[in-house]
Write a protein that holds these residues in place. Sequence first.
Motif, PDB file in Angstrom:
ATOM      1  N   ALA A   4       0.631  -1.256  -0.110  1.00 28.60           N
ATOM      2  CA  ALA A   4      -0.133   0.248  -0.128  1.00 28.60           C
ATOM      3  C   ALA A   4       0.998   1.314  -0.075  1.00 28.60           C
ATOM      4  CB  ALA A   4      -0.945  -0.022   1.088  1.00 28.60           C
ATOM      5  N   ASP A   5       0.403   2.269  -0.622  1.00 31.87           N
ATOM      6  CA  ASP A   5       1.107   3.652  -0.790  1.00 31.87           C
ATOM      7  C   ASP A   5       1.006   4.595   0.578  1.00 31.87           C
ATOM      8  OD1 ASP A   5       1.909   2.773  -3.281  1.00 31.87           O
ATOM      9  OD2 ASP A   5       0.255   3.815  -4.138  1.00 31.87           O
ATOM     10  N   PRO A   6       1.860   5.188   1.034  1.00 29.10           N
ATOM     11  CA  PRO A   6       2.002   5.879   2.185  1.00 29.10           C
ATOM     12  C   PRO A   6       0.702   7.001   2.128  1.00 29.10           C
ATOM     13  CG  PRO A   6       4.197   5.845   1.529  1.00 29.10           C
ATOM     14  CD  PRO A   6       3.299   5.140   0.589  1.00 29.10           C
ATOM     15  N   VAL A   7       0.122   7.340   3.043  1.00 30.57           N
ATOM     16  CA  VAL A   7      -0.708   8.443   3.097  1.00 30.57           C
ATOM     17  C   VAL A   7      -0.331   9.931   3.421  1.00 30.57           C
ATOM     18  CG1 VAL A   7      -2.831   9.525   4.202  1.00 30.57           C
ATOM     19  CG2 VAL A   7      -2.644   7.051   3.844  1.00 30.57           C
ATOM     20  N   GLU A   8      -0.409  10.539   2.419  1.00 30.27           N
ATOM     21  CA  GLU A   8       0.436  12.091   2.597  1.00 30.27           C
ATOM     22  C   GLU A   8      -0.445  12.956   3.073  1.00 30.27           C
ATOM     23  OE1 GLU A   8       2.043  12.632  -1.656  1.00 30.27           O
ATOM     24  OE2 GLU A   8       3.515  10.900  -1.372  1.00 30.27           O
ATOM     25  N   GLY A   9       0.129  14.043   3.530  1.00 27.47           N
ATOM     26  CA  GLY A   9      -0.623  15.340   3.914  1.00 27.47           C
ATOM     27  C   GLY A   9      -1.133  15.209   5.315  1.00 27.47           C
ATOM     28  N   ASP A  10      -0.393  16.111   6.108  1.00 30.30           N
ATOM     29  CA  ASP A  10      -0.690  16.231   7.545  1.00 30.30           C
ATOM     30  C   ASP A  10      -1.423  17.448   7.676  1.00 30.30           C
ATOM     31  OD1 ASP A  10       1.523  14.475   7.740  1.00 30.30           O
ATOM     32  OD2 ASP A  10       2.967  16.082   8.128  1.00 30.30           O
ATOM     33  N   GLU A  11      -2.314  17.138   8.672  1.00 26.90           N
ATOM     34  CA  GLU A  11      -3.351  18.232   9.054  1.00 26.90           C
ATOM     35  C   GLU A  11      -2.582  19.313   9.911  1.00 26.90           C
ATOM     36  OE1 GLU A  11      -6.500  16.705  11.518  1.00 26.90           O
ATOM     37  OE2 GLU A  11      -7.020  15.013   9.916  1.00 26.90           O
ATOM     38  N   THR A  53      -1.064   3.664   7.332  1.00 24.93           N
ATOM     39  CA  THR A  53      -2.305   3.663   8.100  1.00 24.93           C
ATOM     40  C   THR A  53      -2.823   5.215   8.097  1.00 24.93           C
ATOM     41  OG1 THR A  53      -1.105   4.360  10.213  1.00 24.93           O
ATOM     42  CG2 THR A  53      -1.462   2.057   9.619  1.00 24.93           C
ATOM     43  N   GLY A  54      -2.180   6.176   7.845  1.00 29.87           N
ATOM     44  CA  GLY A  54      -2.698   7.421   7.873  1.00 29.87           C
ATOM     45  C   GLY A  54      -3.424   7.970   9.207  1.00 29.87           C
ATOM     46  N   TYR A  55      -2.874   7.533  10.088  1.00 29.68           N
ATOM     47  CA  TYR A  55      -3.097   7.866  11.584  1.00 29.68           C
ATOM     48  C   TYR A  55      -2.546   9.193  11.827  1.00 29.68           C
ATOM     49  CZ  TYR A  55      -3.191   7.904  16.755  1.00 29.68           C
ATOM     50  OH  TYR A  55      -3.526   8.184  18.036  1.00 29.68           O
ATOM     51  N   ASP A  98      10.263   4.642  10.894  1.00 30.43           N
ATOM     52  CA  ASP A  98       9.040   4.927  10.065  1.00 30.43           C
ATOM     53  C   ASP A  98       7.876   4.096  10.876  1.00 30.43           C
ATOM     54  OD1 ASP A  98       7.091   5.798   8.406  1.00 30.43           O
ATOM     55  OD2 ASP A  98       7.773   4.727   6.649  1.00 30.43           O
ATOM     56  N   VAL A  99       7.122   4.693  11.753  1.00 32.56           N
ATOM     57  CA  VAL A  99       6.010   3.984  12.357  1.00 32.56           C
ATOM     58  C   VAL A  99       4.626   4.026  11.913  1.00 32.56           C
ATOM     59  CG1 VAL A  99       7.359   4.283  14.567  1.00 32.56           C
ATOM     60  CG2 VAL A  99       5.592   6.016  13.794  1.00 32.56           C
ATOM     61  N   MET A 100       3.852   3.184  12.230  1.00 31.34           N
ATOM     62  CA  MET A 100       2.717   2.884  11.332  1.00 31.34           C
ATOM     63  C   MET A 100       1.460   2.924  12.781  1.00 31.34           C
ATOM     64  SD  MET A 100       3.521  -0.253   9.242  1.00 31.34           S
ATOM     65  CE  MET A 100       1.781  -0.505   8.439  1.00 31.34           C
ATOM     66  N   ASP A 101       1.675   2.849  14.021  1.00 32.89           N
ATOM     67  CA  ASP A 101       0.328   3.157  14.787  1.00 32.89           C
ATOM     68  C   ASP A 101       0.885   3.753  16.117  1.00 32.89           C
ATOM     69  OD1 ASP A 101       2.210   1.207  16.007  1.00 32.89           O
ATOM     70  OD2 ASP A 101       0.820  -0.270  16.237  1.00 32.89           O
ATOM     71  N   ALA A 102      -0.117   4.149  16.849  1.00 32.92           N
ATOM     72  CA  ALA A 102       0.059   4.776  18.343  1.00 32.92           C
ATOM     73  C   ALA A 102       1.007   4.240  19.203  1.00 32.92           C
ATOM     74  CB  ALA A 102      -1.343   5.186  18.892  1.00 32.92           C
ATOM     75  N   GLY A 236      -8.350   0.397   9.558  1.00 33.97           N
ATOM     76  CA  GLY A 236      -8.388   1.410  10.062  1.00 33.97           C
ATOM     77  C   GLY A 236      -7.146   1.859  10.394  1.00 33.97           C
ATOM     78  N   SER A 237      -6.924   2.261  11.713  1.00 35.34           N
ATOM     79  CA  SER A 237      -5.462   2.675  12.229  1.00 35.34           C
ATOM     80  C   SER A 237      -4.829   1.600  12.965  1.00 35.34           C
ATOM     81  CB  SER A 237      -5.704   4.013  13.251  1.00 35.34           C
ATOM     82  OG  SER A 237      -6.620   3.698  14.314  1.00 35.34           O
ATOM     83  N   ASP A 238      -5.312   0.771  12.934  1.00 38.06           N
ATOM     84  CA  ASP A 238      -4.767  -0.592  13.635  1.00 38.06           C
ATOM     85  C   ASP A 238      -4.042  -1.574  12.638  1.00 38.06           C
ATOM     86  OD1 ASP A 238      -5.781  -0.038  15.976  1.00 38.06           O
ATOM     87  OD2 ASP A 238      -7.711  -1.083  15.448  1.00 38.06           O
ATOM     88  N   VAL A 239      -2.836  -2.160  13.015  1.00 39.63           N
ATOM     89  CA  VAL A 239      -1.998  -2.950  12.130  1.00 39.63           C
ATOM     90  C   VAL A 239      -1.793  -4.380  12.731  1.00 39.63           C
ATOM     91  CG1 VAL A 239       0.368  -3.239  11.036  1.00 39.63           C
ATOM     92  CG2 VAL A 239      -0.601  -0.923  11.664  1.00 39.63           C
ATOM     93  N   TYR A 240      -2.039  -5.232  11.968  1.00 44.37           N
ATOM     94  CA  TYR A 240      -2.164  -6.809  12.328  1.00 44.37           C
ATOM     95  C   TYR A 240      -1.184  -7.535  11.518  1.00 44.37           C
ATOM     96  CZ  TYR A 240      -6.598  -5.652  14.413  1.00 44.37           C
ATOM     97  OH  TYR A 240      -7.683  -4.980  14.990  1.00 44.37           O
ATOM     98  N   PRO A 241      -0.064  -8.278  12.110  1.00 44.27           N
ATOM     99  CA  PRO A 241       0.970  -9.124  11.265  1.00 44.27           C
ATOM    100  C   PRO A 241       0.184 -10.217  10.660  1.00 44.27           C
ATOM    101  CG  PRO A 241       1.065  -9.289  13.621  1.00 44.27           C
ATOM    102  CD  PRO A 241      -0.205  -8.294  13.559  1.00 44.27           C
ATOM    103  N   ILE A 242       0.891 -10.265   9.374  1.00 50.04           N
ATOM    104  CA  ILE A 242       0.416 -11.863   8.781  1.00 50.04           C
ATOM    105  C   ILE A 242       1.763 -12.605   8.929  1.00 50.04           C
ATOM    106  CG2 ILE A 242      -0.171 -12.800   6.477  1.00 50.04           C
ATOM    107  CD1 ILE A 242      -1.354  -9.959   5.961  1.00 50.04           C
TER     108      ILE A 242
END
Length: 275
Positions: A4-11, A53-55, A98-102, A236-242
């Motif tokens: 998946a491509d990274p989500v770009e753009g910070d609020e 994740t776009g979190y 480079d992190v993906m979750d809280a 959503g904003s959760d990541v699960y390992p496969i």
Amino acid sequence: MEGADPVEGDENIDEVVPAYEMTFGGPIFKDKLWFFTSGRYQNNQRNLTMSYTGYNYTYGTDDTRIEGKATYALTPRNNFKFSYFKRNVDYTNNSFGDVMDAASLYNNKNRESLVAANYQWVVTNNFFVDTQYSGRRYSNTGTGSQYTDLIKARRSGTLRGTRFNTATYCAVCDNAVDKKNNDNFYVKANYFLSTTNAGSHNLVAGFDYFDEMRMNNQNSVASGYRVQVRQSAIVGSDVYPIIVPGSSTSSATYIDWRPVFEDSKGNTSGRTPCS
């Protein structure tokens, strides 16, 4: 999800960043003792967006600095100077890599101080002596995961080097330490010689000693184990390992064991250049 491509753009945070500064100084005793003080405080907040994740989260730095200096003229030929600097930086929602979750975020603190003392002596109109000591102290605390169990302290990653499930490094391990200190001392003599036929000459001799130390126990994973996955599912904003079985480290899931076998004793690098 893998590929998946990274989500770009910070609020953006629509707030003014407060920064407060002050300076104050002057004589205490006329022609004898002077002082100077300064301080600065800034609280900076900005929104960031995690890859894939776009979190969206708020990263903050709370930065406080103070400085003081005193100058004392013992006699017209003898001057003493003392200075002190201290900086405290508190980070909110910091991360490594480079992190993906809280769960991969942490709050840590940097503490830094510097003290210096200088003495200048005019022995004669041609002979001067200058000596100084300075010492810097730096420490970092709170960097990494707050958990050491195998569930919350496990770190996972994907092919693109991202991290999730827990923060890199260990903030609560018994041997967690990160210090960087140095000390410097020098004595310098300066003689100015002026002659009619040979011109003017400036002769300098001295002793300079510098010592630097670093002490760090790099617990790269709080539990001592890292699960390296090559695929993950994002909900959503959760990541699960496969988990992928197999023997190939390029495609299958494998576990790294990364213990610290012996605590750091610190290292020093004392040097004595002479002039």
